[in-house]
Design a protein around this motif. Structure first.
Motif, PDB file in Angstrom:
ATOM      1  N   VAL A 148      -3.661  12.802  -7.264  1.00  0.00           N
ATOM      2  CA  VAL A 148      -4.340  11.626  -6.716  1.00  0.00           C
ATOM      3  C   VAL A 148      -5.762  11.518  -7.281  1.00  0.00           C
ATOM      4  N   ALA A 167      -6.207   3.853  -5.771  1.00  0.00           N
ATOM      5  CA  ALA A 167      -6.886   5.154  -5.660  1.00  0.00           C
ATOM      6  C   ALA A 167      -8.060   5.166  -6.629  1.00  0.00           C
ATOM      7  N   LYS A 173      -8.667   7.112  -2.459  1.00  0.00           N
ATOM      8  CA  LYS A 173      -7.879   8.306  -2.768  1.00  0.00           C
ATOM      9  C   LYS A 173      -7.533   9.064  -1.491  1.00  0.00           C
TER      10      LYS A 173
END
Length: 353
Positions: A148, A167, A173
């Motif tokens: 991520v 993200a 995120k």
């Protein structure tokens, strides 16, 4: 449903309220058990990044030092896991005791935790996942964080649910990580590993490479084992959520881990830590397995202190997590008092169901 950040703010407010009212002292005689087992993971001096969803698993060496100092100041005797069954079985309670446990087998435990523990003369147990020590296995929660962190958008399907989230910054995120984590934890572990692996590849790195970087290998564990204060316990072979697997798989994960550790380190392994260790990961079936396999104790992550009634259930022992999101003196005082667990456990002392 509260986000993890909101939950941690709520917990911290609760710790401050307990400290401000003095409840950590005047309620301690009722709330505190005969002793407790503390849980740690990473110990490292670096501050967390802006996006660090696993920050709860890491404390600083200074906070470990503060924890050990507060244990002494509050009259806790530091003990080994070997001593706990006898201490719980004693007719008279005596002074409170505390055992220190570290899960997974991280390199920073040897580099940053061991010197602090040595200064305090504190015995401790390192629970080793044998695949991690072999440079194998999947620290999927770290893989998910790293994936991520690299991606600008998180896309996957989990349990029939389609996740497609931006993200681009730490806040986005954080939301994406939490959505994926919740969806995957609710389903089969095989799907979890597959989907996290997909995200790793989308982020440009191979899954299964983190253990060799972060965890102590067998040579390093043998070197650490020269320290008379450290003992080793089993944390299964590949760190699965045992309750999600068939009985034969759970049994082999536990027994093979112990056999490998004993063969590599040349010492008996008498204690087990269930990976993840919450209700969805370890329950009565796993407690019975640990007993049948001859472990002296087995520890969960169900929160709570140890009471005399735990003497009859040494394979379902609760622990108190020292959380990296709450590195404060009020939080420590609350945890050591047992007061937060009065509400958490609804007044129950024994949680073995």
């Amino acid at each position: 449903m509260l986000s993890s950040r909101s939950r941690h703010r709520l917990f911290e407010a609760g710790f401050r309220a307990v400290a401000a009212t003095g409840a950590d002292r005047w309620l301690a005689p009722v709330a505190r058990g005969r002793g407790l087992i503390l849980t740690f993971h990473h110990v490292r001096p670096e501050p967390p990044a802006a996006f660090a969803p696993n920050r709860l698993l890491a404390i600083t060496p200074d906070f470990l030092d503060l924890t050990l100092g507060m244990l002494r100041a509050r009259g806790f005797a530091l003990c080994t896991l070997d001593e706990i069954p006898e201490r719980l079985a004693q007719r008279e309670a005596g002074p409170p005791f505390c055992a220190l446990t570290f899960d997974d087998g991280y390199r920073d435990n040897a580099v940053h935790a061991a010197p602090v523990l040595a200064r305090h003369g504190a015995p401790w147990t390192l629970f080793v996942a044998s695949d991690f020590a072999g440079g194998e296995g999947r620290l999927w929660w770290v893989e998910l964080e790293r994936a991520v962190a690299r991606l600008d958008r998180v896309r996957l399907e989990a349990g029939g649910q389609r996740i497609d989230l931006p993200a681009r910054d730490p806040a986005e995120k954080g939301r994406a990580f939490e959505a994926v984590y919740r969806a995957l934890r609710a389903g089969p572990e095989a799907e979890l590993l597959d989907r996290v692996g997909d995200l790793c590849r989308a982020a440009g790195f191979a899954p299964g490479t983190v253990a060799e970087e972060l965890c102590l290998d067998w040579d390093a564990l043998r070197t650490l084992g020269r320290d008379p204060l450290v003992s080793f316990g089993a944390h299964t072979r590949s760190h699965p959520m045992l309750a999600k697997h068939p009985p034969g798989t759970a049994r082999s994960e536990i027994s093979e881990s112990r056999a490998r550790i004993e063969a590599e380190l040349g010492r008996p392994v008498r204690h087990l830590s269930y990976p993840v260790g919450d209700r969805s990961s370890a329950g009565p079936r796993e407690f019975a397995l640990a007993r049948e396999l001859g472990f002296a104790t087995a520890v969960t992550t169900r929160p709570g202190h140890l009471f005399a009634t735990h003497a009859g259930h040494p394979h379902a022992l609760p622990r108190v997590s020292v959380n990296g999101c709450h590195q404060s003196a009020p939080a420590l005082r609350g945890l050591l008092s047992g007061v937060p667990f009065l509400a958490w456990n609804r007044g129950r002392r024994l949680d073995i169901g």
